[in-house]
Each structure stands twice: as structure tokens, then as C-alpha cells.
Design a protein around this motif. Structure first.
Motif, PDB file in Angstrom:
ATOM      1  N   ALA A 107      -2.148 -32.509  16.039  1.00 56.39           N
ATOM      2  CA  ALA A 107      -1.504 -33.764  15.655  1.00 56.39           C
ATOM      3  C   ALA A 107      -1.515 -33.909  14.133  1.00 56.39           C
ATOM      4  CB  ALA A 107      -2.215 -34.944  16.313  1.00 56.39           C
ATOM      5  N   ASP A 108      -2.601 -33.462  13.494  1.00 56.45           N
ATOM      6  CA  ASP A 108      -2.685 -33.532  12.032  1.00 56.45           C
ATOM      7  C   ASP A 108      -1.756 -32.522  11.364  1.00 56.45           C
ATOM      8  OD1 ASP A 108      -4.588 -35.514  12.215  1.00 56.45           O
ATOM      9  OD2 ASP A 108      -6.281 -34.135  12.110  1.00 56.45           O
ATOM     10  N   LYS A 109      -1.576 -31.360  12.005  1.00 50.63           N
ATOM     11  CA  LYS A 109      -0.727 -30.316  11.419  1.00 50.63           C
ATOM     12  C   LYS A 109       0.770 -30.604  11.587  1.00 50.63           C
ATOM     13  CE  LYS A 109      -3.991 -26.481  12.055  1.00 50.63           C
ATOM     14  NZ  LYS A 109      -3.976 -25.876  10.728  1.00 50.63           N
ATOM     15  N   ARG A 110       1.098 -31.409  12.587  1.00 45.94           N
ATOM     16  CA  ARG A 110       2.498 -31.782  12.882  1.00 45.94           C
ATOM     17  C   ARG A 110       3.408 -30.558  13.046  1.00 45.94           C
ATOM     18  NH1 ARG A 110       2.965 -36.580   8.354  1.00 45.94           N
ATOM     19  NH2 ARG A 110       1.341 -37.896   9.236  1.00 45.94           N
ATOM     20  N   PRO A 111       3.107 -29.695  13.981  1.00 43.05           N
ATOM     21  CA  PRO A 111       3.965 -28.520  14.205  1.00 43.05           C
ATOM     22  C   PRO A 111       5.292 -28.919  14.855  1.00 43.05           C
ATOM     23  CG  PRO A 111       2.267 -28.639  15.880  1.00 43.05           C
ATOM     24  CD  PRO A 111       1.968 -29.738  14.908  1.00 43.05           C
ATOM     25  N   SER A 112       6.270 -28.044  14.716  1.00 43.75           N
ATOM     26  CA  SER A 112       7.558 -28.286  15.364  1.00 43.75           C
ATOM     27  C   SER A 112       7.431 -28.005  16.861  1.00 43.75           C
ATOM     28  CB  SER A 112       8.615 -27.358  14.764  1.00 43.75           C
ATOM     29  OG  SER A 112       8.330 -26.001  15.115  1.00 43.75           O
TER      30      SER A 112
ATOM     31  N   ARG B 131       5.545 -24.665  21.485  1.00 49.38           N
ATOM     32  CA  ARG B 131       5.856 -23.869  22.669  1.00 49.38           C
ATOM     33  C   ARG B 131       5.326 -22.436  22.503  1.00 49.38           C
ATOM     34  NH1 ARG B 131      10.961 -22.966  24.330  1.00 49.38           N
ATOM     35  NH2 ARG B 131      10.303 -22.984  26.499  1.00 49.38           N
ATOM     36  N   ARG B 132       5.430 -21.900  21.302  1.00 49.62           N
ATOM     37  CA  ARG B 132       4.889 -20.556  21.050  1.00 49.62           C
ATOM     38  C   ARG B 132       3.369 -20.555  21.209  1.00 49.62           C
ATOM     39  NH1 ARG B 132       6.339 -18.912  15.365  1.00 49.62           N
ATOM     40  NH2 ARG B 132       5.209 -17.039  15.935  1.00 49.62           N
ATOM     41  N   LEU B 133       2.738 -21.608  20.725  1.00 49.66           N
ATOM     42  CA  LEU B 133       1.290 -21.714  20.831  1.00 49.66           C
ATOM     43  C   LEU B 133       0.854 -21.854  22.289  1.00 49.66           C
ATOM     44  CD1 LEU B 133      -1.397 -21.901  19.466  1.00 49.66           C
ATOM     45  CD2 LEU B 133      -0.950 -24.300  18.947  1.00 49.66           C
ATOM     46  N   ALA B 134       1.607 -22.650  23.051  1.00 46.43           N
ATOM     47  CA  ALA B 134       1.311 -22.784  24.479  1.00 46.43           C
ATOM     48  C   ALA B 134       1.444 -21.441  25.180  1.00 46.43           C
ATOM     49  CB  ALA B 134       2.259 -23.810  25.104  1.00 46.43           C
TER      50      ALA B 134
ATOM     51  N   ARG C 183       2.366 -16.277  36.778  1.00 43.82           N
ATOM     52  CA  ARG C 183       3.376 -15.378  36.218  1.00 43.82           C
ATOM     53  C   ARG C 183       4.697 -16.099  35.971  1.00 43.82           C
ATOM     54  NH1 ARG C 183       1.450 -10.147  37.111  1.00 43.82           N
ATOM     55  NH2 ARG C 183      -0.073  -9.984  38.805  1.00 43.82           N
ATOM     56  N   GLN C 184       4.991 -17.092  36.804  1.00 48.39           N
ATOM     57  CA  GLN C 184       6.279 -17.775  36.717  1.00 48.39           C
ATOM     58  C   GLN C 184       6.234 -19.075  35.910  1.00 48.39           C
ATOM     59  OE1 GLN C 184       5.622 -16.066  39.811  1.00 48.39           O
ATOM     60  NE2 GLN C 184       7.035 -14.606  38.887  1.00 48.39           N
ATOM     61  N   ILE C 185       5.071 -19.499  35.479  1.00 50.44           N
ATOM     62  CA  ILE C 185       4.980 -20.789  34.775  1.00 50.44           C
ATOM     63  C   ILE C 185       5.655 -20.690  33.411  1.00 50.44           C
ATOM     64  CG2 ILE C 185       3.403 -22.406  33.650  1.00 50.44           C
ATOM     65  CD1 ILE C 185       1.476 -21.995  35.926  1.00 50.44           C
ATOM     66  N   ALA C 186       6.579 -21.615  33.167  1.00 50.52           N
ATOM     67  CA  ALA C 186       7.264 -21.667  31.879  1.00 50.52           C
ATOM     68  C   ALA C 186       6.739 -22.847  31.077  1.00 50.52           C
ATOM     69  CB  ALA C 186       8.769 -21.816  32.097  1.00 50.52           C
ATOM     70  N   VAL C 187       6.726 -22.690  29.759  1.00 56.84           N
ATOM     71  CA  VAL C 187       6.300 -23.790  28.894  1.00 56.84           C
ATOM     72  C   VAL C 187       7.423 -24.813  28.832  1.00 56.84           C
ATOM     73  CG1 VAL C 187       5.586 -24.421  26.562  1.00 56.84           C
ATOM     74  CG2 VAL C 187       4.888 -22.216  27.526  1.00 56.84           C
ATOM     75  N   PRO C 188       7.142 -26.099  29.113  1.00 53.30           N
ATOM     76  CA  PRO C 188       8.206 -27.108  29.118  1.00 53.30           C
ATOM     77  C   PRO C 188       8.875 -27.254  27.753  1.00 53.30           C
ATOM     78  CG  PRO C 188       6.087 -28.035  29.829  1.00 53.30           C
ATOM     79  CD  PRO C 188       5.831 -26.641  29.433  1.00 53.30           C
ATOM     80  N   GLU C 189      10.183 -27.368  27.751  1.00 58.52           N
ATOM     81  CA  GLU C 189      10.919 -27.555  26.496  1.00 58.52           C
ATOM     82  C   GLU C 189      10.657 -28.930  25.894  1.00 58.52           C
ATOM     83  OE1 GLU C 189      15.034 -26.658  26.829  1.00 58.52           O
ATOM     84  OE2 GLU C 189      14.708 -24.652  27.676  1.00 58.52           O
ATOM     85  N   THR C 190      10.155 -29.851  26.706  1.00 58.32           N
ATOM     86  CA  THR C 190       9.909 -31.217  26.237  1.00 58.32           C
ATOM     87  C   THR C 190       8.591 -31.348  25.475  1.00 58.32           C
ATOM     88  OG1 THR C 190       8.930 -31.699  28.393  1.00 58.32           O
ATOM     89  CG2 THR C 190      11.248 -32.262  28.086  1.00 58.32           C
ATOM     90  N   LEU C 191       7.818 -30.264  25.392  1.00 55.75           N
ATOM     91  CA  LEU C 191       6.530 -30.306  24.700  1.00 55.75           C
ATOM     92  C   LEU C 191       6.751 -30.705  23.245  1.00 55.75           C
ATOM     93  CD1 LEU C 191       3.861 -29.550  26.110  1.00 55.75           C
ATOM     94  CD2 LEU C 191       3.937 -27.375  24.905  1.00 55.75           C
ATOM     95  N   ALA C 192       6.191 -31.848  22.831  1.00 59.08           N
ATOM     96  CA  ALA C 192       6.500 -32.361  21.488  1.00 59.08           C
ATOM     97  C   ALA C 192       5.273 -32.715  20.658  1.00 59.08           C
ATOM     98  CB  ALA C 192       7.402 -33.593  21.604  1.00 59.08           C
TER      99      ALA C 192
ATOM    100  N   SER D 249      -2.690 -31.454  27.404  1.00 57.60           N
ATOM    101  CA  SER D 249      -2.569 -31.906  28.789  1.00 57.60           C
ATOM    102  C   SER D 249      -1.961 -30.819  29.674  1.00 57.60           C
ATOM    103  CB  SER D 249      -1.714 -33.173  28.846  1.00 57.60           C
ATOM    104  OG  SER D 249      -1.533 -33.597  30.169  1.00 57.60           O
ATOM    105  N   PHE D 250      -0.917 -30.164  29.184  1.00 58.16           N
ATOM    106  CA  PHE D 250      -0.265 -29.088  29.928  1.00 58.16           C
ATOM    107  C   PHE D 250      -1.241 -27.945  30.212  1.00 58.16           C
ATOM    108  CE2 PHE D 250       1.836 -24.895  29.317  1.00 58.16           C
ATOM    109  CZ  PHE D 250       2.550 -24.846  30.511  1.00 58.16           C
TER     110      PHE D 250
END
Length: 355
Positions: free
Chosen positions: A172-177, A182-185, A207-216, A223-224
Motif C-alpha cells: 500500500a505504501d509502494k503504490r504499485p500498478s 498481478r505479476r507479484l501475485a 494449476r488453473q487458478i488465474a490472478v484476477p484482473e481486478t486486483l488493485a 486477501s487473494f
């Protein structure tokens, strides 16, 4: 590259700092080292570094005198203090004279790299450079990624949740895009898969879990991940608790991966849900030596490997192999090899010359 000089009258501390710092990743380079403040001031004039890492108590020109001179002559230089004294007075002096951080000896890699990250951020902002969050900076060694893995291996849901919460707060302090989140997840899902494979858990739907595009946000990331790690951790606990046969290869892999840390028979028995007596007997029958001897063998081989590097102080080699008490280390080493660390190093040096 930001230039760094390291000042300490103990060669072993300087060596540890040079080895523990994530220099390349942080865009930094150690361009010189000094034993006291007077030598450091001459070095600063020659190399014009952006960051000074210094001890407080040194013969001659000490850390306070050095920092005072640096503050007057080079006000833009950042400073980190390394000290063996856990006293408020020393820390207050360091901060008063412009230090960004105060780190206690023995130097911890996580603390050092967190302080370096803070300096890098300030230097980048002062230079007007765009600050890009890379995955390794977001997860410095032993501050998040390794602590998350350690909590999982220790089967501690409380520690795992707390570590993910800390990760979310720092992000939250770093404010990533969103893309960086999503890359970090994705990186942490890969870590989870590795931990599951390491513990012979079925990956299945992971194997099939995708990172949500809504991750902000960092909180959403935490939480994810918390949900995914919780399911896997529950499977690990149930597997360990209810399996009918101890997997000794799994025990050995655990020791091989973590022999530099404190490991006890009690801790291993608890981790694998068996009695100490059963674990000790089964391990000896399977591998021909007891757990203590096996752990000693791993540590001694690591020390032998480290001693081949003549620049590395013996104290540092001992610490890197898991020995904090130097006198105990010397006794164990002499009993194991029949020679002192210095004698073995001389033998390795002679062998390399003749070879």
C-alpha cells in the motif's frame, strides 16, 4: 549505479555487509571500504559515493565525527549506521547526525536490504527518477517471500496470515500498478506451488487458478493469497497428522534446505507428528547416522566450501554455516576435521597451488 562505501574497523563486518547486500538488484555497488573515519573521508573525496554505511565506535575518527563531517561537506549523501550497541543513546546520536537507519550487529540480511531499499528510494526521488517497483524489491530476501515460506513449512496459519497482512500494508505504501500487483501475485502462486511440491501435496486446481484482473491494492492481493495458502496449509496439516508412515526423505529434504538454522529433534518430531524416539531411530536405520551427526556433516561441509574463499573471515564462514558461538564452532570443527579452520584453509590453499 549508486556508489556505496563501507566503514568498520572489523573486517568480518565489512565482509558480511558486502555479501549480504542485494547490490545489483538495488542498482548499487560497493566502491570502497575503510577501517576508520579518517580513511573514509579520503575515500569519499576520491570516489564521491551516494551512500555511506558506517560503524559508530572506531579508533581515531569515529562514526559521529565522520557523520558530522559528511553532513557538512556532502549534505546529499545518505547514511546507514551499523553498531554493536543496542542503546538508545547511540541510535539517537546516529539519527541526529543524519542516519536513515540504525542496524545492530550481527548484521541481518533482511534489515540491511530494507535499509538499502529506503536509501535507494530517497536517492531516486531526489534525482527525479521514476521509481519502478520490481518483484525482487517488493519481496526482499527474508522479509516476505522467505518468511511466508517459513510460516507455511512450520504449519503456522497465524504467522502466515500476519506475514501476508504485512506484505499488503507495505505494498500500500509502494503504490504499485495493477500490472505489478498481478505479476507479484503470480510470483507468490509459483512459490505456493513449489511449497506444495516440496511437501508432496497434490497441486490439483491450483494449476488453473488465474490472478484476477481486478486486483488493485495490496490488501486485495493479501486477501487473494490468504485463501489459496490456507487451503494448501490445511491439506499439509491433515497429511502430516493422519498419514500412517513417516516419509524420511521429506525429513531429510527439510534438514538439507534449512541446516543453517537452529534445528532440534523436538522441532522435527513436532513438525512430522511423530515421537522423538521413533524419528531418531527411524532416521538412523535409514541413513546410517543419527540426526545430530547428519546435521553436523552438512554444516562442516558448508564451512569447508566457504573456507576455500580466502577473503572470507573464518567467523563469517562459521556464521553462514549456522554457528553463532565462535569458540564452540572451533571445538566442533577441530573434533570433526582434526585441524583448526586456519590449518584447513592453509591446506586448501596449498592444494590449489599444487593442482
Amino acid at each position: 549505479m549508486y556508489k556505496v562505501i563501507v566503514v568498520d574497523d572489523e573486517p568480518s563486518t565489512r565482509e558480511i555487509i558486502k555479501r549480504f547486500g542485494a547490490w545489483e538488484r538495488l542498482g548499487m555497488a560497493v566502491v570502497g571500504e575503510a577501517e576508520d573515519g579518517a580513511e573514509a573521508l579520503r575515500l569519499i573525496e576520491r570516489s564521491a559515493p551516494q551512500l555511506l554505511i558506517t560503524d559508530m565506535r572506531m579508533p581515531g575518527v569515529d562514526g559521529v565525527m565522520l557523520m558530522t563531517a559528511v553532513k557538512e561537506r556532502h549534505p546529499d549523501m545518505r547514511m546507514i549506521v551499523i553498531s554493536g550497541y543496542d542503546e538508545f543513546g547511540y541510535a539517537r546520536q546516529a539519527l541526529k547526525h543524519g542516519a536513515l537507519d540504525y542496524i545492530l550487529k550481527p548484521v541481518d540480511a533482511a534489515e540491511l536490504n530494507a535499509a538499502l531499499e529506503k536509501c535507494r528510494t530517497q536517492l531516486a526521488e531526489a534525482a527525479g527518477e521514476p521509481l519502478v517497483i520490481d518483484l525482487e524489491s517488493a519481496l526482499p530476501a527474508k522479509t516476505h517471500k522467505e518468511l511466508i515460506a517459513a510460516a507455511f513449512r512450520d504449519m503456522s496459519p497465524e504467522r502466515l496470515d500476519a506475514q501476508l497482512d504485512r506484505l499488503g500494508a507495505e505494498l500500500a505504501d509502494k503504490r504499485p500498478s495493477r500490472q505489478e500487483l498481478r505479476r507479484l501475485a503470480g510470483e507468490l502462486l509459483m512459490l505456493l506451488k513449489e511449497l506444495m511440491e516440496e511437501n508432496s501435496l497434490e497441486i490439483g486446481e491450483l494449476r488453473q487458478i488465474a490472478v484476477p484482473e481486478t486486483l488493485a491494492t495490496g490488501e486485495q492481493l493479501a486477501s487473494f493469497l490468504r485463501g489459496r495458502f490456507a487451503v494448501a496449509l490445511d491439506s499439509l496439516v491433515r497429511q502430516r497428522k493422519f498419514k500412517t508412515k513417516l516419509n524420511l526423505d521429506e525429513v531429510r529434504r527439510h534438514i538439507d534446505n534449512r541446516f543453517q538454522e537452529p534445528i532440534s529433534l523436538e522441532e522435527l518430531a513436532k513438525r512430522f507428528f511423530v515421537s522423538k524416539e521413533y524419528l531418531s531411530k527411524a532416521f538412523r536405520l535409514e541413513y546410517g547416522r543419527n540426526l545430530t551427526d547428519y546435521l553436523l556433516h552438512l554444516r562442516m561441509e558448508k564451512v569447508r566450501e566457504l573456507l576455500a574463499d580466502e577473503r572470507l573471515p573464518i567467523r563469517t564462514a562459521a556464521e553462514m554455516a549456522g554457528y553463532e558461538d565462535l569458540s564452540y564452532f572451533y571445538r566442533v570443527f577441530k573434533r570433526h576435521f582434526g585441524a583448526s579452520p586456519g590449518e584447513l584453509r592453509d591446506g586448501l590453499k596449498s592444494s590449489n597451488r599444487n593442482g
